[in-house]
Design a protein around this motif. Structure first.
Motif, PDB file in Angstrom:
ATOM      1  N   VAL A  98       2.685   1.317  -3.077  1.00  0.00           N
ATOM      2  CA  VAL A  98       1.747   2.226  -2.414  1.00  0.00           C
ATOM      3  C   VAL A  98       0.323   2.003  -2.927  1.00  0.00           C
ATOM      4  O   VAL A  98      -0.651   1.941  -2.160  1.00  0.00           O
ATOM      5  CB  VAL A  98       2.199   3.689  -2.655  1.00  0.00           C
ATOM      6  CG1 VAL A  98       1.063   4.652  -2.392  1.00  0.00           C
ATOM      7  CG2 VAL A  98       3.400   4.013  -1.769  1.00  0.00           C
ATOM      8  N   ILE A  99       0.215   1.838  -4.250  1.00  0.00           N
ATOM      9  CA  ILE A  99      -1.114   1.630  -4.843  1.00  0.00           C
ATOM     10  C   ILE A  99      -1.699   0.281  -4.415  1.00  0.00           C
ATOM     11  O   ILE A  99      -2.867   0.176  -4.047  1.00  0.00           O
ATOM     12  CB  ILE A  99      -1.029   1.708  -6.384  1.00  0.00           C
ATOM     13  CG1 ILE A  99      -0.635   3.124  -6.820  1.00  0.00           C
ATOM     14  CG2 ILE A  99      -2.346   1.307  -7.012  1.00  0.00           C
ATOM     15  CD1 ILE A  99      -0.326   3.245  -8.297  1.00  0.00           C
ATOM     16  N   THR A 100      -0.848  -0.738  -4.459  1.00  0.00           N
ATOM     17  CA  THR A 100      -1.317  -2.078  -4.087  1.00  0.00           C
ATOM     18  C   THR A 100      -1.734  -2.126  -2.623  1.00  0.00           C
ATOM     19  O   THR A 100      -2.684  -2.834  -2.251  1.00  0.00           O
ATOM     20  CB  THR A 100      -0.217  -3.119  -4.345  1.00  0.00           C
ATOM     21  OG1 THR A 100       0.250  -2.968  -5.693  1.00  0.00           O
ATOM     22  CG2 THR A 100      -0.737  -4.525  -4.160  1.00  0.00           C
ATOM     23  N   ALA A 101      -1.020  -1.366  -1.793  1.00  0.00           N
ATOM     24  CA  ALA A 101      -1.331  -1.367  -0.354  1.00  0.00           C
ATOM     25  C   ALA A 101      -2.767  -0.912  -0.112  1.00  0.00           C
ATOM     26  O   ALA A 101      -3.436  -1.400   0.809  1.00  0.00           O
ATOM     27  CB  ALA A 101      -0.353  -0.468   0.398  1.00  0.00           C
ATOM     28  N   ILE A 102      -3.263   0.011  -0.928  1.00  0.00           N
ATOM     29  CA  ILE A 102      -4.645   0.471  -0.762  1.00  0.00           C
ATOM     30  C   ILE A 102      -5.605  -0.695  -0.984  1.00  0.00           C
ATOM     31  O   ILE A 102      -6.536  -0.921  -0.201  1.00  0.00           O
ATOM     32  CB  ILE A 102      -4.977   1.614  -1.755  1.00  0.00           C
ATOM     33  CG1 ILE A 102      -4.058   2.805  -1.512  1.00  0.00           C
ATOM     34  CG2 ILE A 102      -6.448   2.018  -1.622  1.00  0.00           C
ATOM     35  CD1 ILE A 102      -4.238   3.920  -2.535  1.00  0.00           C
ATOM     36  N   ALA A 103      -5.359  -1.459  -2.046  1.00  0.00           N
ATOM     37  CA  ALA A 103      -6.243  -2.598  -2.345  1.00  0.00           C
ATOM     38  C   ALA A 103      -6.188  -3.634  -1.234  1.00  0.00           C
ATOM     39  O   ALA A 103      -7.218  -4.158  -0.795  1.00  0.00           O
ATOM     40  CB  ALA A 103      -5.865  -3.226  -3.681  1.00  0.00           C
ATOM     41  N   ALA A 104      -4.962  -3.935  -0.771  1.00  0.00           N
ATOM     42  CA  ALA A 104      -4.825  -4.941   0.290  1.00  0.00           C
ATOM     43  C   ALA A 104      -5.528  -4.465   1.561  1.00  0.00           C
ATOM     44  O   ALA A 104      -6.214  -5.231   2.239  1.00  0.00           O
ATOM     45  CB  ALA A 104      -3.349  -5.215   0.557  1.00  0.00           C
ATOM     46  N   SER A 105      -5.365  -3.178   1.860  1.00  0.00           N
ATOM     47  CA  SER A 105      -6.001  -2.635   3.059  1.00  0.00           C
ATOM     48  C   SER A 105      -7.525  -2.685   2.949  1.00  0.00           C
ATOM     49  O   SER A 105      -8.228  -2.957   3.927  1.00  0.00           O
ATOM     50  CB  SER A 105      -5.528  -1.197   3.267  1.00  0.00           C
ATOM     51  OG  SER A 105      -6.408  -0.517   4.117  1.00  0.00           O
TER      52      SER A 105
ATOM     53  N   ALA B 151      -3.051   7.296  -0.833  1.00  0.00           N
ATOM     54  CA  ALA B 151      -2.890   6.156   0.081  1.00  0.00           C
ATOM     55  C   ALA B 151      -2.930   6.632   1.532  1.00  0.00           C
ATOM     56  O   ALA B 151      -3.554   5.995   2.389  1.00  0.00           O
ATOM     57  CB  ALA B 151      -1.583   5.424  -0.204  1.00  0.00           C
ATOM     58  N   LEU B 152      -2.286   7.757   1.812  1.00  0.00           N
ATOM     59  CA  LEU B 152      -2.298   8.270   3.186  1.00  0.00           C
ATOM     60  C   LEU B 152      -3.715   8.658   3.597  1.00  0.00           C
ATOM     61  O   LEU B 152      -4.150   8.394   4.723  1.00  0.00           O
ATOM     62  CB  LEU B 152      -1.353   9.467   3.330  1.00  0.00           C
ATOM     63  CG  LEU B 152       0.139   9.125   3.223  1.00  0.00           C
ATOM     64  CD1 LEU B 152       0.996  10.382   3.368  1.00  0.00           C
ATOM     65  CD2 LEU B 152       0.545   8.090   4.274  1.00  0.00           C
ATOM     66  N   LEU B 153      -4.445   9.255   2.663  1.00  0.00           N
ATOM     67  CA  LEU B 153      -5.847   9.582   2.949  1.00  0.00           C
ATOM     68  C   LEU B 153      -6.626   8.310   3.273  1.00  0.00           C
ATOM     69  O   LEU B 153      -7.398   8.249   4.233  1.00  0.00           O
ATOM     70  CB  LEU B 153      -6.491  10.259   1.739  1.00  0.00           C
ATOM     71  CG  LEU B 153      -6.333  11.766   1.616  1.00  0.00           C
ATOM     72  CD1 LEU B 153      -7.006  12.262   0.332  1.00  0.00           C
ATOM     73  CD2 LEU B 153      -6.932  12.465   2.834  1.00  0.00           C
TER      74      LEU B 153
END
Ligand SMILES: Nc1ncnc2c1ncn2[C@@H]1O[C@H](COP(=O)(O)OP(=O)(O)OP(=O)(O)O)[C@@H](O)[C@H]1O
Ligand SMILES: [Mg+2]
Lengths: 336, 250
Positions: free
Chosen positions: A49-56, A190-192
């Motif tokens: 979930v945390i990594t997804a923020i960076a990738a996004s 992450a949802l935010l």
């Protein structure tokens, strides 16, 4: 805007249903895994979930804006170091540069991490975005490596060895040290972030950004000064990566120059390409797939990179639009 | 001569040994449709690129309403009422025709630092964009992606986008190139309807269209204007006949 992509169309509804199912799964995940005896999966899911923020965040500039930044780890790592350094000072009681006391409250460390990364992105972006093409790739890489070596040489903050954060930050005095609580905190943020991205990419700003990727020349002759929009996107992306890094340091209770290394930038890039460049959820899918593959393959063989490498090459060659593109094709059509 | 909208004086631009623009001077009067003709490689596109600010001249001045605009960026010139179309179309290929025009309207309305509202559904943008597409004869193709439009429709869309920026002076780079006879006529009609309302500098090889539309014609050869005059004057000019209209050259 084709008919198949109308809100009421079966394709859109199918995708919406899929999204709701994934959200529900994310919400019950810690309880389900505990009940089934795979409690450690919660921790793994937190990492994703945390990594997804960076990738996004990288996808905003890379996928939507067409800026091939090879130095995104700079912001990810600096976000991590903000948390680490504030924590170190909170423990030692020494003020930072005699100005500000350390802290281990996320209510302070997160906004500060965002601020620092935003300013850093403003500075680096203002210079890097004067260039384009291969030059831009090289200059972003060079800046990130400079920051990497800076932290390697900062013995006061652990140098090569990095900094431990013995205890996770609190959040407004609330205890989020427990894995489940920290998972939900990360998921909430992450949802935010993804909600913000969903609005952003279809806003006036987002349309300009997409236009810039397709033709900067066209944008200029309709009267748009592209530089300022690229810079704004770069700053937003830097802040997203900073948020992710700050959370990751809390998650791992550790920060080191590895977070700033170009390999980290490369991994984020691979996630974006794997999941689907310029799609909202592609980077999240990319994070799930890459991190899962890494941990599964690493359990079988220490030479897992030998397997992963060719796999990635195949994906890049044959799945145009990444995994998200594949899902779109399976559910019927592209609607993004 | 107070009615000169664009004045180009002693403009020069060279690429290596090629003088693409060679001490070129040209006036475009307010309200006129000024055609610019000349053989391939004469420097027509290069001139337009310098006028809009995509290329910097080596020397010379460009004035709009008497004010030197050489140092202005392309977006700044567009804000002052300049617009161009591209000979080789330059469109946002992944977007619909409507989105291409709507974005130009958005740019016209001011800055685009709005991060939340869904711009794809803003009536403020879509309604005027649709009106412009209607005038360009593209209404029924509005929601088709650019990549799926025909060459002729690309040309029409180029014009529609330029019009969406509400130009005072429109620089048209071969809007009829590659069009069929019917499409050429349609384009001629559209330009005729704009005449008088918008000043135009029209680069075009289609002589029939040029003679039908132009108030004045300038002939460009090797980066220099060798003659300027009405259709009749240009057709009668012997220099022009040998250099360009000359027998043998269609
Ligand atoms: N970017 C460039 N670099 C080098 N040479 C160039 C460049 N652009 C144009 N030229 C040269 O300058 C000259 C003028 O080119 P330009 O495209 O302006 O001609 P044109 O009148 O528009 O021709 P056409 O009718 O074929 O469109 C040509 O000899 C061309 O090869
Ligand atoms: Mg040309």
């Amino acid at each position: 805007m084709d008919e198949t992509c109308d809100i009421a169309s079966p394709v859109k509804r199918r995708r919406a249903a899929l999204l709701v199912a994934v959200l529900a799964a994310l919400l019950i995940l810690p309880f389900a895994t505990q009940a089934l005896g795979y409690g450690s999966l919660t921790s793994f899911a937190t990492r994703i979930v945390i990594t997804a923020i960076a990738a996004s965040s990288l996808n905003l500039i890379l996928g939507y804006g067409g800026m091939i930044s090879f130095g995104h780890a700079a912001f990810y790592g600096v976000g991590g170091y903000v948390v680490g350094i504030l924590y170190a000072h909170a423990r030692s009681g020494e003020a930072i540069w005699g100005l500000m006391p350390g802290t281990s409250d996320l209510a302070v460390t997160l906004p500060l991490g965002l601020l620092v990364c935003g300013l850093l992105a403003l500075l680096l972006g203002a210079i890097s975005l004067r260039t384009s093409g291969v030059q831009f790739i090289m200059i972003t890489l060079a800046f990130a490596q400079m920051i990497y070596f800076l932290f390697v040489s900062l013995k006061a903050y652990g140098g090569d060895d990095g900094l431990s954060v013995r205890r996770r930050n609190e959040f407004f005095g609330l205890d989020v040290r427990d894995d489940t609580r920290f998972y939900f905190l990360s998921l909430g943020l992450a949802l935010l972030w993804f909600g913000f991205m969903a609005r952003l990419v279809n806003s006036r700003f987002g349309l300009v950004l997409r236009g810039i990727r397709q033709s900067e020349r066209r944008m200029a002759v309709i009267g748009i000064s592209t530089y300022r929009y690229k810079l704004a996107a770069y700053v937003i992306a830097g802040m997203g990566a900073g948020l992710s890094g700050a959370l990751m340091t809390n998650y791992a209770r550790f920060v080191s120059p590895d977070m700033l290394h170009w390999v980290q930038s490369g991994e984020l890039m691979i996630m974006v390409i794997l999941g689907g460049v310029g799609t909202l959820l592609g980077p999240a899918i990319g994070a799930v797939v890459l991190l899962s593959l890494e941990s599964v393959l690493a359990a079988y063989t220490e030479h897992w990179q030998v397997i992963l490498g060719p796999f990635l090459v195949l994906v890049i060659l044959f799945w145009r639009g990444g995994i998200n593109g594949l899902i779109s094709r399976l559910t019927g059509a592209r609607c993004e | 001569m107070s009615d000169v909208l664009l004045r180009v004086e002693n403009l020069a631009k060279h690429f290596g040994g090629i003088r693409a623009t060679d001490d070129l001077s040209l006036d475009v009067r307010s309200g006129e449709l000024h055609a610019l003709i000349g053989p391939n490689g004469a420097g027509k596109t290069t001139l337009i690129s310098q006028l809009i600010g995509e290329m910097q001249p080596d020397s010379g001045t460009i004035r709009m309403n008497g004010i030197v605009i050489n140092t202005l960026s392309t977006p700044q010139r567009v804000a002052r009422g300049l617009a161009r179309t591209f000979q080789i179309t330059e469109l946002l290929r992944e977007e619909t025709a409507l989105a291409n025009v709507a974005l130009a309207i958005q740019a016209r309305q001011g800055h685009s630092f709005r991060f939340f509202a869904d711009a794809r559904r803003e009536r403020d943008l879509l309604d005027p964009a649709m009106a412009i597409l209607r005038n360009a004869g593209l209404e029924h193709r509005a929601r088709i992606h650019v990549a799926a439009l025909s060459h002729g429709e690309h040309k029409q869309l180029e014009l529609a986008i330029a019009l969406a920026t509400e130009p005072k002076l429109l620089l048209l780079d071969e809007p009829m190139a590659g069009l069929g006879a019917v499409e050429s006529q349609d384009m001629t009609m559209i330009l005729k309807a704009l005449k008088g309302r918008i000043t135009m500098l029209l680069v075009e090889h289609d002589m029939q269209a040029v003679f039908a539309l132009a108030d004045r014609i300038s002939v460009l050869v090797y980066g220099q204007v060798i003659a300027t005059g009405t259709s009749a004057e240009i057709q009668a000019n012997t220099d022009v006949r040998t250099a360009y209209l000359g027998e043998g050259n269609s």
